[in-house]
Structures are given as structure tokens and as C-alpha cells.
Design a protein around this motif. Sequence first.
Motif, short mmCIF file in Angstrom:
data_model
loop_
_atom_site.label_atom_id
_atom_site.label_comp_id
_atom_site.label_asym_id
_atom_site.label_seq_id
_atom_site.Cartn_x
_atom_site.Cartn_y
_atom_site.Cartn_z
N PRO A 47 2.58 -1.65 4.56
CA PRO A 47 3.62 -0.84 3.93
C PRO A 47 3.41 0.67 4.08
N LEU A 50 4.21 1.73 7.68
CA LEU A 50 5.65 1.62 7.95
C LEU A 50 6.41 2.77 7.29
N ALA A 78 9.61 -4.38 7.48
CA ALA A 78 9.42 -4.07 6.05
C ALA A 78 10.02 -5.15 5.15
N PHE A 85 5.28 -3.14 -1.20
CA PHE A 85 5.45 -1.70 -1.18
C PHE A 85 5.26 -1.12 -2.58
N GLU A 89 5.96 4.48 -1.47
CA GLU A 89 6.31 3.99 -0.14
C GLU A 89 7.78 3.61 -0.06
N LEU A 93 10.68 5.22 2.37
CA LEU A 93 11.59 4.42 3.19
C LEU A 93 13.04 4.73 2.85
#
Length: 106
Positions: A47, A50, A78, A85, A89, A93
Amino acid sequence: VRVRCGGFKPQELAAAASGFARAQALSPALAAALADATLAKLPSFGPTELANTAWAHARAGQATKGSAPLMAAIAAAAAPMASDFKPPELTMLAWAYGSAGGPRPP
């Protein structure tokens, strides 16, 4: 100029993308090299990696216009680990996909 980052680990790829994006130095060539290396190693990303990678490419904006395949792959990677997550995080995103447009994580 040839950029090679295939030997980088997931954390190193995410850190490089974030660092260059923060410094406003993520050129199209570097962004493409990082994206290629990231796509090759995406199954190893967690996570944090990403989120940092998505944030970096979204922050770089114009320099990474060709990053749509990377952003789509990050969204797909994801989704199955969404419960892993942490709030920061998820925030990264959400900002990345809200700013960059294109595919969003389900």
C-alpha cells in the motif's frame, strides 16, 4: 540520456518517484523509466509504495502524461488490498486519482 532503474526494489522506485516529483524534476524520460520498472514489479508493491507512486506521478502532471497505464495498473493492484491501506495512504491515492483524472480504484 538513458535511465536504468530495473534493479530498484519497490520501496526505492516509490521513493525515487516521490523525491523527483517533490523536487519538480520528474522529467518525461525519468517518469517513463520509473513507470516501466514499476509495472514490472507492481505485484511486489504494498500500500505505501502504491500510494507514493500514484501521488508522485499525479504531482508531476504534465511530465508524466504517458503514465495512464501505470495509474490504471496501480488502481487494479490497490483494489484487492484496499483494507490494508492506512488513512494517509488512502488520502494520497484519493488525491492522486482526483488530480490526475483517468481510472480510479474501485
